[in-house]
Motif scaffolding. Structure first.
Motif, PDB file in Angstrom:
ATOM      1  N   GLU A  35       0.841  -1.198   0.000  1.00 23.54           N
ATOM      2  CA  GLU A  35       0.000   0.000   0.000  1.00 23.54           C
ATOM      3  C   GLU A  35       0.881   1.256   0.000  1.00 23.54           C
ATOM      4  OE1 GLU A  35      -3.919  -0.867   2.494  1.00 23.54           O
ATOM      5  OE2 GLU A  35      -2.092  -1.500   3.557  1.00 23.54           O
ATOM      6  N   TRP A  36       1.925   1.237   0.831  1.00 19.59           N
ATOM      7  CA  TRP A  36       2.878   2.348   0.897  1.00 19.59           C
ATOM      8  C   TRP A  36       3.529   2.575  -0.468  1.00 19.59           C
ATOM      9  CZ3 TRP A  36       4.853   6.203   3.932  1.00 19.59           C
ATOM     10  CH2 TRP A  36       6.134   6.677   3.634  1.00 19.59           C
ATOM     11  N   ALA A  37       3.976   1.485  -1.097  1.00 19.78           N
ATOM     12  CA  ALA A  37       4.665   1.587  -2.383  1.00 19.78           C
ATOM     13  C   ALA A  37       3.770   2.194  -3.461  1.00 19.78           C
ATOM     14  CB  ALA A  37       5.165   0.215  -2.825  1.00 19.78           C
ATOM     15  N   ALA A  38       2.465   1.966  -3.381  1.00 19.19           N
ATOM     16  CA  ALA A  38       1.535   2.493  -4.384  1.00 19.19           C
ATOM     17  C   ALA A  38       1.383   4.003  -4.292  1.00 19.19           C
ATOM     18  CB  ALA A  38       0.173   1.817  -4.244  1.00 19.19           C
ATOM     19  N   GLY A  39       1.513   4.553  -3.092  1.00 20.63           N
ATOM     20  CA  GLY A  39       1.392   5.988  -2.906  1.00 20.63           C
ATOM     21  C   GLY A  39       1.287   6.340  -1.438  1.00 20.63           C
ATOM     22  N   HIS A  40       1.943   7.443  -1.058  1.00 22.38           N
ATOM     23  CA  HIS A  40       1.930   7.870   0.339  1.00 22.38           C
ATOM     24  C   HIS A  40       2.138   9.380   0.424  1.00 22.38           C
ATOM     25  CE1 HIS A  40       6.071   6.643  -0.704  1.00 22.38           C
ATOM     26  NE2 HIS A  40       6.409   7.741  -0.063  1.00 22.38           N
ATOM     27  N   VAL A  41       1.914   9.911   1.613  1.00 20.01           N
ATOM     28  CA  VAL A  41       2.093  11.340   1.854  1.00 20.01           C
ATOM     29  C   VAL A  41       3.590  11.661   1.845  1.00 20.01           C
ATOM     30  CG1 VAL A  41       1.778  13.182   3.556  1.00 20.01           C
ATOM     31  CG2 VAL A  41      -0.031  11.467   3.219  1.00 20.01           C
ATOM     32  N   PRO A  42       4.010  12.681   1.100  1.00 22.52           N
ATOM     33  CA  PRO A  42       5.425  13.058   1.118  1.00 22.52           C
ATOM     34  C   PRO A  42       5.895  13.357   2.548  1.00 22.52           C
ATOM     35  CG  PRO A  42       4.255  14.242  -0.609  1.00 22.52           C
ATOM     36  CD  PRO A  42       3.213  13.540   0.223  1.00 22.52           C
TER      37      PRO A  42
END
Length: 116
Positions: A35-42
């Motif tokens: 989930e992190w790898a797919a997208g996260h808060v900068p």
């Protein structure tokens, strides 16, 4: 011993589109690695919920905005963190609400970010 009062959750409406993470706060992402790898808060810190007790020493000293996909895991993580002395606030609606609000997301690999 009474359970300490939990801080009120943070909502997307509490955040500023120009600076979504307020000064003195840090985002803690408790989702799984994929989930992190797919997208996260900068600038977020990533510690999956199941690893949190063993990795608590890695947490920054700032107040924490705790996120997951929809807000369920992060609510449980926030409650646990608050019971151990941290100042943690659950983001209602999680990163799904963050993404719908058009707030910034990133990936470590330069791909188009998404929320799983």
């Amino acid at each position: 011993m009474p359970i300490p009062d939990a801080p009120a959750p943070i909502t997307i409406d509490d955040l500023d589109a120009d600076r979504p993470v307020p000064a003195g706060f840090r985002v803690l992402d408790v989702r799984e690695d994929d989930e992190w790898a797919a997208g996260h808060v900068p600038g977020a810190v990533h510690i999956p919920m199941g690893e949190l007790p063993a990795r608590v020493e890695e947490l920054p000293e700032e107040e924490l905005i705790v996120v997951c996909r929809s807000g369920g895991r992060s609510a449980r993580a926030s409650a646990w963190l608050n019971s151990t002395g941290f100042d943690a606030y659950n983001l209602e609606g999680g990163l799904s609400a963050w993404q719908r609000a058009g707030l910034p997301l990133t990936t470590d690999g330069g791909r188009e970010p998404t929320v799983l």
